[in-house]
Design a protein around this motif. Structure first.
Motif, PDB file in Angstrom:
ATOM      1  N   THR A   1       0.839  -1.203   0.000  1.00 61.06           N
ATOM      2  CA  THR A   1       0.000   0.000   0.000  1.00 61.06           C
ATOM      3  C   THR A   1       0.870   1.248   0.000  1.00 61.06           C
ATOM      4  OG1 THR A   1      -0.159  -0.234   2.412  1.00 61.06           O
ATOM      5  CG2 THR A   1      -2.020  -1.024   1.108  1.00 61.06           C
TER       6      THR A   1
ATOM      7  N   CYS B   1       2.035   1.943  -3.571  1.00 58.92           N
ATOM      8  CA  CYS B   1       0.924   2.431  -4.399  1.00 58.92           C
ATOM      9  C   CYS B   1       0.534   3.864  -4.018  1.00 58.92           C
ATOM     10  CB  CYS B   1      -0.266   1.497  -4.269  1.00 58.92           C
ATOM     11  SG  CYS B   1       0.049  -0.167  -4.896  1.00 58.92           S
TER      12      CYS B   1
ATOM     13  N   ASP C   1      -4.530   4.657 -12.581  1.00 60.73           N
ATOM     14  CA  ASP C   1      -5.898   4.275 -12.928  1.00 60.73           C
ATOM     15  C   ASP C   1      -6.750   5.494 -13.262  1.00 60.73           C
ATOM     16  OD1 ASP C   1      -8.043   2.086 -12.879  1.00 60.73           O
ATOM     17  OD2 ASP C   1      -8.894   3.587 -11.509  1.00 60.73           O
TER      18      ASP C   1
ATOM     19  N   VAL D   1      -5.244   8.070  -8.661  1.00 64.75           N
ATOM     20  CA  VAL D   1      -5.548   6.763  -8.071  1.00 64.75           C
ATOM     21  C   VAL D   1      -4.636   5.706  -8.689  1.00 64.75           C
ATOM     22  CG1 VAL D   1      -7.286   4.943  -7.806  1.00 64.75           C
ATOM     23  CG2 VAL D   1      -7.967   7.355  -7.655  1.00 64.75           C
TER      24      VAL D   1
ATOM     25  N   VAL E   1      -4.272   1.499  -8.346  1.00 62.88           N
ATOM     26  CA  VAL E   1      -4.940   0.315  -7.823  1.00 62.88           C
ATOM     27  C   VAL E   1      -3.894  -0.684  -7.358  1.00 62.88           C
ATOM     28  CG1 VAL E   1      -6.518  -1.587  -8.327  1.00 62.88           C
ATOM     29  CG2 VAL E   1      -6.909   0.667  -9.349  1.00 62.88           C
ATOM     30  N   LYS E   2      -4.040  -1.133  -6.130  1.00 67.02           N
ATOM     31  CA  LYS E   2      -3.054  -2.056  -5.574  1.00 67.02           C
ATOM     32  C   LYS E   2      -3.160  -3.438  -6.199  1.00 67.02           C
ATOM     33  CE  LYS E   2      -1.336  -4.419  -1.520  1.00 67.02           C
ATOM     34  NZ  LYS E   2      -1.165  -4.477  -0.071  1.00 67.02           N
ATOM     35  N   ASP E   3      -2.027  -3.933  -6.638  1.00 69.07           N
ATOM     36  CA  ASP E   3      -1.899  -5.306  -7.112  1.00 69.07           C
ATOM     37  C   ASP E   3      -1.000  -6.033  -6.125  1.00 69.07           C
ATOM     38  OD1 ASP E   3      -1.464  -7.705  -8.365  1.00 69.07           O
ATOM     39  OD2 ASP E   3      -0.526  -6.857 -10.162  1.00 69.07           O
TER      40      ASP E   3
ATOM     41  N   HIS F   1      -5.763  -6.111  -1.645  1.00 69.45           N
ATOM     42  CA  HIS F   1      -5.620  -6.307  -3.099  1.00 69.45           C
ATOM     43  C   HIS F   1      -6.793  -5.644  -3.812  1.00 69.45           C
ATOM     44  CE1 HIS F   1      -4.614  -8.173  -6.905  1.00 69.45           C
ATOM     45  NE2 HIS F   1      -5.851  -8.626  -6.998  1.00 69.45           N
ATOM     46  N   GLY F   2      -6.511  -4.838  -4.811  1.00 72.23           N
ATOM     47  CA  GLY F   2      -7.560  -4.129  -5.539  1.00 72.23           C
ATOM     48  C   GLY F   2      -7.966  -2.809  -4.923  1.00 72.23           C
TER      49      GLY F   2
ATOM     50  N   HIS G   1      -8.066   1.057  -4.032  1.00 69.81           N
ATOM     51  CA  HIS G   1      -7.777   2.263  -4.826  1.00 69.81           C
ATOM     52  C   HIS G   1      -7.028   3.267  -3.940  1.00 69.81           C
ATOM     53  CE1 HIS G   1     -10.509   0.371  -7.594  1.00 69.81           C
ATOM     54  NE2 HIS G   1     -10.445   1.379  -8.444  1.00 69.81           N
TER      55      HIS G   1
ATOM     56  N   THR H   1      -5.519   6.478  -3.169  1.00 72.86           N
ATOM     57  CA  THR H   1      -5.864   7.778  -3.744  1.00 72.86           C
ATOM     58  C   THR H   1      -5.057   8.881  -3.081  1.00 72.86           C
ATOM     59  OG1 THR H   1      -8.110   6.965  -4.130  1.00 72.86           O
ATOM     60  CG2 THR H   1      -7.776   9.356  -4.208  1.00 72.86           C
TER      61      THR H   1
END
Length: 383
Positions: free
Chosen positions: A30, A33, A69, A84, A86-88, A97-98, A100, A102
Motif C-alpha cells: 500500500t 501504491c 488508474d 488513483v 490500484v493495488k496489485d 488487493h484491488g 484504490h 488515492t
C-alpha cells in the motif's frame, strides 16, 4: 520429572510458505501504491497533464513504474489534483488487493510536505506503533517514499505541498486486519518496508506479532498471552477475563519472535495457550512451528504417554500416531488426557523459560480443538 532437555531451534521460513509448480507473482505494498498516486497527482498539478504512468524509487534503490488508474485536475481556479493507483498484491492473499490508493494534492503556503490521512486510512489512537497518536497510520518507510517521490517533481525547500492519502472502502477492509486491536481506527494502515509484497510471505505476520507486543508494552501491560489462532484466543480470554484485549496476541507460528519481543520490552509474564500439535513442537524446542520447517515429534509424545502412566501398547500407538491431534484423541480415549497434557504443558513451560533465559514467568495451557475448554496446564490452572 526428568527428561533430556531438547535443543532450542527457531528455523527460518522459506520465501514462500507453499511449494508451487510455478513461481508466485510479487505485488506492491500500500505504501508503494500511495507513493505512486502522490507522484502522479503532483505531476498533474505541476504540468497540467495527468500522467498515465509514473516511476518511483523503492527503498533498495530499484525504480519501478505504476499505471495510473485515474488522474484528474480540479477546474480553475482550484489548484488541486487527485490520482488513483490500484493495488496489485500479486499472488499474496492480501485484504487490500484491488484497493484504490488515492492521493489528493494541493499547494500550501509553507515550503515542505504536509502528509495527511483521508477516508479509509486509519487513525493511530494508541502508543507503541512508532507513529504520533492522533495522526494517520502511514508508516515511516511509506512517508519517506512519498516525500522522495514528491521531491522528484518539486523542490520542497521552496514549494509547499499537502498530500492526503485516502482509500475508498478502507474502513471495511480494516475489519479483516488486527488494526483495531493495535489502536488503529477508521481504516487500513499504509505499510511496507520494501515496497514489494512477497507472495505468501509470513514476514508481515511475524512483524505484526512483534508490533502487537510493542503496543501492549507501550500501554504499561506486563503479561502477554500468546495464542495460535482464533479458537485458542477465545479460550485464552475465558481463562484470563481480567486482562484487556491488547494483551492477547495471535502468534501463529512465531512464538519465538513473540517471546523475544516480550523479554526485550520488559514483560514479566508470558502465557501460552495452544492445542496439542503446536505444544508438541514447542516441547521439542522448536520456536518457529510452521509445517514446512517442523514436524510433531511423536517419539516425544510417546515418552510423555509413558510418563503419564500409559501402558506399552498405548505408548506404541501414540508414537505411531498420524498427528498431534491423533495422539490427543488416544490420550482422551485412554483417560490420560489430563495427566499427559499436563506433562506436555510442563515441557513447553521449560522450553519457553529457557528460551527467555528465565527473564519472565511462564504459564502454559492446552485447550481442546474447538477452543471451548481447558484440558491441561503447566500448573496455573491445575486440576
Amino acid at each position: 520429572m526428568t527428561y533430556a532437555e531438547p535443543p532450542l531451534r527457531e528455523p527460518d521460513l522459506p520465501r514462500t510458505a507453499k511449494v508451487r509448480p510455478r513461481a508466485l507473482r510479487t505485488g506492491w505494498t500500500t505504501g508503494a501504491c500511495a507513493t505512486a498516486a502522490a507522484k502522479a497527482a503532483v505531476t498533474a498539478l505541476v504540468t497540467g497533464v495527468p500522467p498515465r504512468e509514473v516511476e518511483i524509487g523503492l527503498p533498495a534503490g530499484r525504480r519501478v513504474s505504476f499505471p495510473v488508474d485515474r488522474c484528474e485536475l480540479a477546474p480553475p481556479p482550484a489548484a488541486r489534483a487527485e490520482a488513483v493507483v490500484v493495488k496489485d498484491a500479486g499472488d499474496d492473499p492480501d485484504v487490500t488487493h484491488g484497493a484504490h490508493l488515492t492521493a489528493t494534492v494541493e499547494w500550501r503556503d509553507e515550503p515542505g510536505l504536509d502528509l495527511a490521512g483521508g477516508p479509509g486510512v486509519g487513525t493511530v489512537t494508541k502508543p507503541g506503533l512508532g507513529l504520533p497518536v492522533g495522526g494517520p497510520a502511514i508508516n515511516e518507510t511509506p512517508r519517506r517514499m512519498i516525500g522522495q517521490a514528491v521531491a522528484e517533481v518539486v523542490d520542497l525547500a521552496e514549494v509547499g505541498v499537502r498530500v492526503v492519502i485516502s482509500v475508498p472502502g478502507g474502513e471495511v477492509m480494516a475489519r479483516k486486519t488486527t488494526n483495531r486491536r493495535l489502536g488503529i481506527l477508521g481504516g487500513i494502515s499504509i505499510l511496507g518496508t520494501t515496497g514489494i509484497v512477497r507472495p505468501f510471505s509470513t514476514a508481515s505476520w511475524r512483524a505484526s506479532v512483534v508490533q502487537a507486543v510493542h503496543v501492549m508494552a507501550a500501554q504499561g501491560e506486563r503479561t502477554v498471552v500468546l495464542c495460535t489462532g482464533g479458537r485458542t484466543e477465545r479460550a485464552a480470554r475465558a481463562l484470563l477475563p481480567e486482562l484487556p484485549e491488547v494483551c492477547f496476541v495471535e502468534v501463529g507460528d512465531f512464538t519465538g519472535a513473540a517471546v523475544t519481543a516480550a523479554v526485550g520490552d520488559g514483560m514479566t509474564g508470558v502465557v501460552f495457550v495452544g492445542m496439542a500439535g503446536k505444544l508438541a513442537k514447542l516441547a521439542a524446542g522448536v520456536l518457529m512451528t510452521h509445517y514446512t520447517r517442523s514436524k510433531v515429534d511423536l517419539s516425544l509424545l510417546g515418552a510423555v504417554t509413558a510418563e503419564a502412566g500409559g501402558d506399552p501398547a498405548l505408548v506404541a500407538e501414540v508414537a505411531a500416531a498420524n498427528t498431534g491431534r491423533h495422539a490427543y484423541e488416544l490420550w482422551e480415549a485412554a483417560g490420560l488426557l489430563r495427566p499427559a497434557g499436563d506433562l506436555l504443558c510442563h515441557r513447553v513451560h521449560q522450553v519457553l523459560l529457557r528460551f527467555a533465559e528465565h527473564a519472565v514467568d511462564v504459564d502454559v495451557a492446552m485447550v481442546d480443538f474447538a477452543g471451548d475448554r481447558l484440558v491441561a496446564s503447566s500448573g496455573r490452572w491445575a486440576a
